[in-house]
Design an enzyme around this catalytic site. Sequence first.
Site, PDB file in Angstrom:
ATOM      1  CE  LYS A  36      55.395 115.804  96.266  1.00  0.00           C
ATOM      2  NZ  LYS A  36      54.303 116.651  96.751  1.00  0.00           N
ATOM      3  CD  GLU A  66      49.684 100.889  95.755  1.00  0.00           C
ATOM      4  OE1 GLU A  66      50.635 101.542  96.255  1.00  0.00           O
ATOM      5  OE2 GLU A  66      48.512 100.982  96.149  1.00  0.00           O
ATOM      6  N   GLY A 125      50.901 115.549  94.070  1.00  0.00           N
ATOM      7  CA  GLY A 125      50.830 114.426  93.132  1.00  0.00           C
ATOM      8  C   GLY A 125      49.753 114.603  92.071  1.00  0.00           C
ATOM      9  NE  ARG A 126      44.691 116.564  95.489  1.00  0.00           N
ATOM     10  CZ  ARG A 126      45.331 116.298  96.637  1.00  0.00           C
ATOM     11  NH1 ARG A 126      46.095 115.230  96.731  1.00  0.00           N
ATOM     12  NH2 ARG A 126      45.184 117.071  97.692  1.00  0.00           N
ATOM     13  CD  GLU A 142      44.893 111.947  96.561  1.00  0.00           C
ATOM     14  OE1 GLU A 142      45.127 110.805  96.961  1.00  0.00           O
ATOM     15  OE2 GLU A 142      45.538 112.479  95.644  1.00  0.00           O
ATOM     16  CG  HIS A 199      23.452 103.439  74.468  1.00  0.00           C
ATOM     17  ND1 HIS A 199      22.269 103.246  73.792  1.00  0.00           N
ATOM     18  CD2 HIS A 199      24.112 104.427  73.808  1.00  0.00           C
ATOM     19  CE1 HIS A 199      22.223 104.065  72.744  1.00  0.00           C
ATOM     20  NE2 HIS A 199      23.334 104.794  72.741  1.00  0.00           N
ATOM     21  CE  LYS A 250      49.435 105.796 100.486  1.00  0.00           C
ATOM     22  NZ  LYS A 250      50.234 106.977 100.207  1.00  0.00           N
TER      23      LYS A 250
HETATM   24  O1  F6P Z   1      48.195 107.592  98.136  1.00  0.00           O
HETATM   25  C1  F6P Z   1      47.838 108.767  97.510  1.00  0.00           C
HETATM   26  C2  F6P Z   1      48.979 109.369  96.759  1.00  0.00           C
HETATM   27  O2  F6P Z   1      49.908 109.914  97.641  1.00  0.00           O
HETATM   28  C3  F6P Z   1      48.510 110.410  95.762  1.00  0.00           C
HETATM   29  O3  F6P Z   1      48.293 111.652  96.334  1.00  0.00           O
HETATM   30  C4  F6P Z   1      49.594 110.369  94.754  1.00  0.00           C
HETATM   31  O4  F6P Z   1      49.209 110.949  93.544  1.00  0.00           O
HETATM   32  C5  F6P Z   1      49.842 108.878  94.651  1.00  0.00           C
HETATM   33  O5  F6P Z   1      49.651 108.389  95.960  1.00  0.00           O
HETATM   34  C6  F6P Z   1      51.188 108.476  94.142  1.00  0.00           C
HETATM   35  O6  F6P Z   1      52.212 108.955  94.947  1.00  0.00           O
HETATM   36  P1  F6P Z   1      53.710 108.933  94.457  1.00  0.00           P
HETATM   37  O7  F6P Z   1      53.795 109.765  93.237  1.00  0.00           O
HETATM   38  O8  F6P Z   1      54.508 109.506  95.591  1.00  0.00           O
HETATM   39  O9  F6P Z   1      54.082 107.505  94.184  1.00  0.00           O
END
Ligand code: F6P
Length: 514
Positions: free
Chosen positions: A201, A207, A258-259, A344, A375, A484
Amino acid sequence: MGLISRARCDRTPAWPRLQALYASAGKNLDLRDAFAADAQRFEAFSQQAPHVFADLSKNRIDQATEQLLLELARECGLEQHRDAMFAGAHINSTEDRAVKHFLLRSPAAPGMSGDLAQVHATLDAMLGYAEEVRADAAITDIVNIGIGGSDLGPQMAVLALAEYAIGGKRFHFVSNVDGEELAEVLARLRPQNTLFLIASKTFTTAETMTNAQSAKSWFEAGGGKDVSRHFAALTSNVSGAKDFGITTTLGFWDWVGGRYSLWSAIGLPIAIAIGAQGFRDFLAGAHAMDEHFREAPLAQNLPVRLGLLDVWYRNFHCFASRSIAPYSSALRRLPAYLQQLEMESNGKRVDAQGQPLPFDTSPVLWGEPGTNGQHAYFQMLHQGTAVVPVEFIAVRKPMSGLKGHHDKLLANVLAQAQALMVGKTDEGGHKNFPGNRPSTFLLLDELSPASLGALLALQEHRVFVSGAIWGINSFDQWGVELGKVLAKDIEPRLKSGDVGGLDASTAGLLQRLR
Ligand code: F6P
């Protein structure tokens, strides 16, 4: 649009009445007695919602509790808060944003304009692109690079709908900054047959940017040329994607959290897998649940009933977690997806005004598909000291053609819910099952794009309901920021060895890790 002031649950007249009801009757409610006393209990506490049948009867509730929880909902202004979301009010107050993921699944309307027109223009472009990729026989591998909401939803749904997926294409999901994950995927691919979807987003997530950069280097080092054909960005930060060198971009908007984003361009892997019509069915299933949430009277409104039950368990019974048990291998990533959705959204310790809360919020969500969990940790669910409400999810129609498996699977899910409730007290000590352990049973007739859409929208809205009762902002996530920032400070120290200003534990560990 202005925000409607909400009453926080602990400041309503219903709250102390619920406390009194819990102390006098709720605490000691025994499900076995409740079923014995009421032949209609199953009918009274089960209902059909779009694509999802729900049995709530094995929960520690009775009519009086449900009535009072509904009063609580009214006193908290749940309906007004829901309507404010659907009207586009900036209910994500700490980020001053609307919350309109529901619009992504609203059908096109004649003469539509504004956001809805943009949603459909983007959806049409995205589905057109998905069909192009499906028709492109040279593309055999699709690699989604994203994390959190840009990974969990599409990954879960692509697995869930594997039966509906096009043949000849493999889907890979890379999220972790641990290079192991990307390296392991790349080792099996060839640049000319690979499409990378960079899903973020913000297009700033460390990452994802690290993995995307490494994927691009690998592509170019392997002789890959046409970046516009082999890379696409799914993002609300179109200029960020352009700076990265990606020209094929599918956008979305800041009012999609995002979620909550798998309904947007973030859902592209799902659309490539199941095709344009399949994706439209997925959206339609979710829309049907939106309409149910908007219009059904509270007493027959499934997201409302589930969200209120969550409050009853968290704040009165003080159950700290909920276990998700999908009896469907295809739904094996659903617990991880729901974890982000619930924790979240509702893992907050202050109300929407920033005041510390004197009561608990989000439970811990966890789980594994059945029968595997039986199990592993079901021992604790049956005989442990803590009571953990379980949410079983079952699908009536089998996915595989293998004979005999599905009846065994269904027999097990029924048996587990039954065993948790009835227990077994004719033998003492180690062989005693106390029973009276609550569970909810969600039943899909089949696992299809439409039913999955409805199931996920149901979960989104039940999280909305408990968040509304708790008076929190379910749509921000400031709690992810501090780590972060600190990681940015620590990363160069791993090279330099500088431990100045660090606490002794972080300093000691850093030195050992160099
Ligand atoms: O760090 C949390 C977060 O902002 C989530 O809310 C989101 O889904 C995820 O990181 C990924 O964010 P982005 O889509 O901006 O890379």
